[in-house]
Write a protein that holds these residues in place. Structure first.
Motif, PDB file in Angstrom:
ATOM      1  N   TRP A 214       0.813  -1.220   0.000  1.00  0.00           N
ATOM      2  CA  TRP A 214       0.000   0.000   0.000  1.00  0.00           C
ATOM      3  C   TRP A 214       0.849   1.275   0.000  1.00  0.00           C
ATOM      4  CZ3 TRP A 214      -4.240   1.908  -1.558  1.00  0.00           C
ATOM      5  CH2 TRP A 214      -4.769   3.083  -1.019  1.00  0.00           C
ATOM      6  N   PRO A 215       1.893   1.395   0.826  1.00  0.00           N
ATOM      7  CA  PRO A 215       2.719   2.614   0.761  1.00  0.00           C
ATOM      8  C   PRO A 215       3.381   2.836  -0.592  1.00  0.00           C
ATOM      9  CG  PRO A 215       3.111   1.473   2.819  1.00  0.00           C
ATOM     10  CD  PRO A 215       2.281   0.559   1.982  1.00  0.00           C
ATOM     11  N   THR A 216       3.758   1.769  -1.291  1.00  0.00           N
ATOM     12  CA  THR A 216       4.360   1.951  -2.611  1.00  0.00           C
ATOM     13  C   THR A 216       3.355   2.478  -3.627  1.00  0.00           C
ATOM     14  OG1 THR A 216       3.903  -0.362  -3.182  1.00  0.00           O
ATOM     15  CG2 THR A 216       6.063   0.140  -2.229  1.00  0.00           C
ATOM     16  N   ILE A 217       2.060   2.286  -3.352  1.00  0.00           N
ATOM     17  CA  ILE A 217       1.023   2.766  -4.270  1.00  0.00           C
ATOM     18  C   ILE A 217       0.695   4.232  -4.022  1.00  0.00           C
ATOM     19  CG2 ILE A 217      -1.411   2.488  -4.925  1.00  0.00           C
ATOM     20  CD1 ILE A 217      -1.129  -0.482  -4.366  1.00  0.00           C
ATOM     21  N   VAL A 218       0.604   4.638  -2.758  1.00  0.00           N
ATOM     22  CA  VAL A 218       0.120   5.979  -2.440  1.00  0.00           C
ATOM     23  C   VAL A 218       1.240   6.980  -2.172  1.00  0.00           C
ATOM     24  CG1 VAL A 218      -2.075   5.162  -1.535  1.00  0.00           C
ATOM     25  CG2 VAL A 218      -0.115   5.364   0.000  1.00  0.00           C
ATOM     26  N   VAL A 219       2.491   6.530  -2.136  1.00  0.00           N
ATOM     27  CA  VAL A 219       3.606   7.436  -1.854  1.00  0.00           C
ATOM     28  C   VAL A 219       4.693   7.250  -2.909  1.00  0.00           C
ATOM     29  CG1 VAL A 219       5.406   8.100  -0.227  1.00  0.00           C
ATOM     30  CG2 VAL A 219       3.181   7.393   0.622  1.00  0.00           C
ATOM     31  N   ASN A 220       5.063   8.334  -3.575  1.00  0.00           N
ATOM     32  CA  ASN A 220       6.192   8.294  -4.503  1.00  0.00           C
ATOM     33  C   ASN A 220       7.226   9.369  -4.188  1.00  0.00           C
ATOM     34  OD1 ASN A 220       5.026  10.712  -5.579  1.00  0.00           O
ATOM     35  ND2 ASN A 220       3.765   9.478  -6.965  1.00  0.00           N
ATOM     36  N   ASP A 221       7.004  10.111  -3.116  1.00  0.00           N
ATOM     37  CA  ASP A 221       7.969  11.093  -2.648  1.00  0.00           C
ATOM     38  C   ASP A 221       8.930  10.409  -1.679  1.00  0.00           C
ATOM     39  OD1 ASP A 221       9.428  13.193  -1.666  1.00  0.00           O
ATOM     40  OD2 ASP A 221       7.721  14.458  -1.172  1.00  0.00           O
ATOM     41  N   VAL A 222      10.223  10.478  -1.976  1.00  0.00           N
ATOM     42  CA  VAL A 222      11.220   9.776  -1.168  1.00  0.00           C
ATOM     43  C   VAL A 222      11.160  10.228   0.282  1.00  0.00           C
ATOM     44  CG1 VAL A 222      13.693   9.413  -0.822  1.00  0.00           C
ATOM     45  CG2 VAL A 222      12.737   9.379  -3.127  1.00  0.00           C
ATOM     46  N   ASN A 223      10.961  11.497   0.534  1.00  0.00           N
ATOM     47  CA  ASN A 223      10.982  12.023   1.899  1.00  0.00           C
ATOM     48  C   ASN A 223       9.753  11.634   2.708  1.00  0.00           C
ATOM     49  OD1 ASN A 223      13.488  13.378   1.674  1.00  0.00           O
ATOM     50  ND2 ASN A 223      12.486  15.073   0.593  1.00  0.00           N
ATOM     51  N   ASN A 224       8.684  11.219   2.057  1.00  0.00           N
ATOM     52  CA  ASN A 224       7.461  10.846   2.764  1.00  0.00           C
ATOM     53  C   ASN A 224       7.292   9.339   2.902  1.00  0.00           C
ATOM     54  OD1 ASN A 224       6.675  13.512   3.122  1.00  0.00           O
ATOM     55  ND2 ASN A 224       5.552  13.576   1.188  1.00  0.00           N
ATOM     56  N   MET A 225       8.254   8.579   2.415  1.00  0.00           N
ATOM     57  CA  MET A 225       8.145   7.118   2.459  1.00  0.00           C
ATOM     58  C   MET A 225       8.371   6.583   3.860  1.00  0.00           C
ATOM     59  SD  MET A 225      10.039   5.574  -0.892  1.00  0.00           S
ATOM     60  CE  MET A 225       9.282   5.692  -2.521  1.00  0.00           C
ATOM     61  N   PRO A 226       7.648   5.532   4.240  1.00  0.00           N
ATOM     62  CA  PRO A 226       8.036   4.778   5.438  1.00  0.00           C
ATOM     63  C   PRO A 226       9.224   3.888   5.118  1.00  0.00           C
ATOM     64  CG  PRO A 226       6.009   3.902   4.505  1.00  0.00           C
ATOM     65  CD  PRO A 226       6.358   5.095   3.691  1.00  0.00           C
ATOM     66  N   ILE A 227       9.761   3.251   6.127  1.00  0.00           N
ATOM     67  CA  ILE A 227      11.042   2.569   5.953  1.00  0.00           C
ATOM     68  C   ILE A 227      10.928   1.288   5.119  1.00  0.00           C
ATOM     69  CG2 ILE A 227      10.874   1.218   8.083  1.00  0.00           C
ATOM     70  CD1 ILE A 227      13.894   1.819   8.464  1.00  0.00           C
ATOM     71  N   THR A 228       9.816   0.571   5.227  1.00  0.00           N
ATOM     72  CA  THR A 228       9.727  -0.712   4.521  1.00  0.00           C
ATOM     73  C   THR A 228       9.757  -0.549   3.003  1.00  0.00           C
ATOM     74  OG1 THR A 228       8.490  -1.628   6.382  1.00  0.00           O
ATOM     75  CG2 THR A 228       8.426  -2.849   4.316  1.00  0.00           C
ATOM     76  N   PRO A 229       8.908   0.286   2.397  1.00  0.00           N
ATOM     77  CA  PRO A 229       9.049   0.478   0.946  1.00  0.00           C
ATOM     78  C   PRO A 229      10.301   1.253   0.565  1.00  0.00           C
ATOM     79  CG  PRO A 229       7.382   1.957   1.813  1.00  0.00           C
ATOM     80  CD  PRO A 229       7.757   1.027   2.931  1.00  0.00           C
ATOM     81  N   GLY A 230      10.834   2.051   1.493  1.00  0.00           N
ATOM     82  CA  GLY A 230      12.042   2.793   1.189  1.00  0.00           C
ATOM     83  C   GLY A 230      13.248   1.906   0.984  1.00  0.00           C
ATOM     84  N   LEU A 231      13.224   0.714   1.588  1.00  0.00           N
ATOM     85  CA  LEU A 231      14.363  -0.193   1.456  1.00  0.00           C
ATOM     86  C   LEU A 231      14.589  -0.646   0.026  1.00  0.00           C
ATOM     87  CD1 LEU A 231      13.935  -2.456   4.620  1.00  0.00           C
ATOM     88  CD2 LEU A 231      15.558  -0.596   4.278  1.00  0.00           C
ATOM     89  N   GLN A 232      13.537  -0.617  -0.798  1.00  0.00           N
ATOM     90  CA  GLN A 232      13.719  -1.045  -2.176  1.00  0.00           C
ATOM     91  C   GLN A 232      14.645  -0.108  -2.939  1.00  0.00           C
ATOM     92  OE1 GLN A 232      10.218  -0.744  -4.641  1.00  0.00           O
ATOM     93  NE2 GLN A 232       9.450   1.034  -3.501  1.00  0.00           N
ATOM     94  N   LEU A 233      14.784   1.138  -2.476  1.00  0.00           N
ATOM     95  CA  LEU A 233      15.686   2.081  -3.126  1.00  0.00           C
ATOM     96  C   LEU A 233      17.145   1.761  -2.847  1.00  0.00           C
ATOM     97  CD1 LEU A 233      13.813   5.447  -2.465  1.00  0.00           C
ATOM     98  CD2 LEU A 233      13.643   3.941  -4.446  1.00  0.00           C
ATOM     99  N   LEU A 234      17.406   0.891  -1.886  1.00  0.00           N
ATOM    100  CA  LEU A 234      18.780   0.516  -1.559  1.00  0.00           C
ATOM    101  C   LEU A 234      19.323  -0.558  -2.492  1.00  0.00           C
ATOM    102  CD1 LEU A 234      18.510   0.303   2.343  1.00  0.00           C
ATOM    103  CD2 LEU A 234      19.193   2.244   0.950  1.00  0.00           C
TER     104      LEU A 234
END
Length: 279
Positions: A214-234
């Motif tokens: 769900w966070p990957t669907i509704v959030v595409n701003d890096v600064n507003n991401m929670p940590i779980t979907p943000g890990l994919q950027l690593l």
């Protein structure tokens, strides 16, 4: 102890040890990998222990992190998960109180209908839910991850079953003393259902913290991401970075690990819905 019982217990113990090793080996490998260099991970083959122990992965994530603000993601997740959990406790406890203690027309059929909705897979709701969130202007905001799911049917069912084990005479005695429904809820029922509410809080916090889709669907701003979907950027643009991924995953694991560590007795208590009230 008879010979057969001793053999069966030994076999059960060996099986549990074997399953424990299978479960904990990837975790140990992940912890040790976070202390390896990228070059060692890609060229040294499968070595459990690092040749050279380094903190480069953690330093890069926590200090040199313009493109991957791990601490900001961690803060976002904490705000979202705590807020979501608090709202869930309010909504679920009030709904369970209504379905368990109040008498109104259509109560039981309505509750059966709610239980029937659990048969539908959650992905069915993704598109309608996104449309609603978009109409409210919550896309790319924490509200899009805080409010969806606060009235989970399973949580309502869990708390309602617990409340059903509380003698109805408590309510009747309070009404004789002039207590209203809200007074009964706050003064009588709420103190007695604290164990199951702690279980709901545990489930809600971990569910919100670990949510990825769900966070990957509704959030595409890096600064507003929670940590779980943000890990994919690593993962990197051209190649994976296992060391950084493992370091980020371990940082993300800390809150849920501590939560289960201190609340495990309530988690075990949730395995039985027949917990009654003594006295």
């Amino acid at each position: 102890m008879s010979k057969n019982k001793w053999i069966s217990k030994t076999i059960a113990l060996l099986f549990l040890i074997f399953m424990g090793i299978i479960w904990i080996t990837p975790l140990i490998w992940g912890v040790l990998t976070s202390f390896k260099t990228q070059r060692e991970i890609l060229t040294a083959g499968f070595n459990l222990l690092p040749v050279n122990w380094v903190l480069d992965n953690y330093t890069h994530l926590l200090v040199n992190n313009r493109s991957t603000p791990l601490l900001r993601w961690f803060t976002n997740s904490m705000v979202i998960s705590v807020s979501h959990t608090l709202i869930v406790l309010v909504v679920v406890s009030l709904a369970a109180f209504a379905y368990s203690r109040l008498r109104f027309r259509g109560r039981d059929p309505l509750f059966m209908f709610l239980l029937a909705t659990m048969m539908f897979p959650a992905v069915v709701n993704l598109i309608p839910l996104y449309v609603i969130v978009d109409r409210l202007g919550w896309v790319n905001t924490p509200l899009a991850m805080i409010f969806p799911g606060v009235a989970g049917v399973f949580n309502i069912f869990l708390v309602r079953q617990f409340m059903n084990n509380i003698p109805i005479q408590y309510d009747e005695s309070a009404r004789i003393d002039g207590a209203s429904d809200l007074k009964i809820y706050f003064s009588v029922i709420l103190p007695l259902v604290k164990p199951v509410l702690l279980v709901v809080a545990l489930f809600s916090f971990t569910g919100s913290w670990n949510d990825f889709l769900w966070p990957t669907i509704v959030v595409n701003d890096v600064n507003n991401m929670p940590i779980t979907p943000g890990l994919q950027l690593l993962q990197g643009q051209y190649q994976a970075q296992p060391g950084m991924l493992m370091a980020g995953a371990l940082v993300a694991l800390i809150p849920t690990f501590l939560l289960y560590l201190f609340a495990q007795k309530y988690f075990l208590q949730s395995m039985s819905l027949s917990v009654g009230v003594k006295g």
